[in-house]
Write a protein that holds these residues in place. Structure first.
Motif, PDB file in Angstrom:
ATOM      1  N   LYS A  59      40.767  33.799  35.409  1.00  0.00           N
ATOM      2  CA  LYS A  59      39.725  32.799  35.617  1.00  0.00           C
ATOM      3  C   LYS A  59      39.144  32.346  34.275  1.00  0.00           C
ATOM      4  CE  LYS A  59      35.311  32.249  38.021  1.00  0.00           C
ATOM      5  NZ  LYS A  59      34.304  32.937  38.827  1.00  0.00           N
ATOM      6  N   ASN A  60      38.887  33.288  33.358  1.00  0.00           N
ATOM      7  CA  ASN A  60      38.356  32.944  32.036  1.00  0.00           C
ATOM      8  C   ASN A  60      39.359  32.124  31.242  1.00  0.00           C
ATOM      9  OD1 ASN A  60      35.950  34.257  32.486  1.00  0.00           O
ATOM     10  ND2 ASN A  60      36.620  36.162  31.541  1.00  0.00           N
ATOM     11  N   LEU A  61      40.655  32.456  31.337  1.00  0.00           N
ATOM     12  CA  LEU A  61      41.686  31.713  30.629  1.00  0.00           C
ATOM     13  C   LEU A  61      41.770  30.279  31.144  1.00  0.00           C
ATOM     14  CD1 LEU A  61      44.009  31.719  28.588  1.00  0.00           C
ATOM     15  CD2 LEU A  61      45.508  32.482  30.429  1.00  0.00           C
ATOM     16  N   VAL A  62      41.748  30.105  32.448  1.00  0.00           N
ATOM     17  CA  VAL A  62      41.803  28.761  33.042  1.00  0.00           C
ATOM     18  C   VAL A  62      40.582  27.950  32.610  1.00  0.00           C
ATOM     19  CG1 VAL A  62      41.673  27.499  35.229  1.00  0.00           C
ATOM     20  CG2 VAL A  62      43.237  29.432  34.993  1.00  0.00           C
ATOM     21  N   LEU A  63      39.421  28.573  32.592  1.00  0.00           N
ATOM     22  CA  LEU A  63      38.205  27.890  32.164  1.00  0.00           C
ATOM     23  C   LEU A  63      38.315  27.421  30.715  1.00  0.00           C
ATOM     24  CD1 LEU A  63      35.337  27.071  32.998  1.00  0.00           C
ATOM     25  CD2 LEU A  63      34.561  29.278  32.150  1.00  0.00           C
ATOM     26  N   LYS A  64      38.861  28.259  29.844  1.00  0.00           N
ATOM     27  CA  LYS A  64      39.035  27.881  28.440  1.00  0.00           C
ATOM     28  C   LYS A  64      40.013  26.720  28.299  1.00  0.00           C
ATOM     29  CE  LYS A  64      37.962  32.367  26.449  1.00  0.00           C
ATOM     30  NZ  LYS A  64      38.477  33.550  25.744  1.00  0.00           N
ATOM     31  N   ILE A  65      41.103  26.766  29.064  1.00  0.00           N
ATOM     32  CA  ILE A  65      42.093  25.686  29.002  1.00  0.00           C
ATOM     33  C   ILE A  65      41.480  24.380  29.477  1.00  0.00           C
ATOM     34  CG2 ILE A  65      44.255  24.840  30.028  1.00  0.00           C
ATOM     35  CD1 ILE A  65      45.239  27.770  29.961  1.00  0.00           C
TER      36      ILE A  65
END
Length: 86
Positions: A62-68
């Motif tokens: 979830k954090n990775l998707v948010l950063k992307i």
């Protein structure tokens, strides 16, 4: 006074806070074989807030998707500003 408790209890007198003078920790049965020193270390970690729950795989994704998404929005904003300034 705690009645009817058949568990190992660890009492910490130095809590590191001005609000509490001591804390009681009820040790889980599977960890009761650990030494008193190790249990004291873990209790102090819990009191200081360093004993945090590990981040789950779902939260990492979830954090990775948010950063992307944030990076893509930033890139799109930059491209839009460049087009407007031409």
């Amino acid at each position: 006074m705690i009645k009817g408790v058949n568990r190992q209890v660890l009492e910490v007198h130095e809590t590191g806070t001005k609000y509490f003078e001591k804390a009681l920790f009820f040790v889980k049965p599977e960890y009761s074989t650990l030494g008193e020193r190790r249990l004291n270390e873990k209790a102090l970690q819990a009191l200081s807030g360093n004993d945090k729950v590990p981040v789950t795989r779902h939260a990492k994704i979830k954090n990775l998707v948010l950063k992307i998404v944030c990076l893509l929005l930033s890139a799109m904003t930059g491209a839009g500003v460049t087009l407007l300034l031409r």
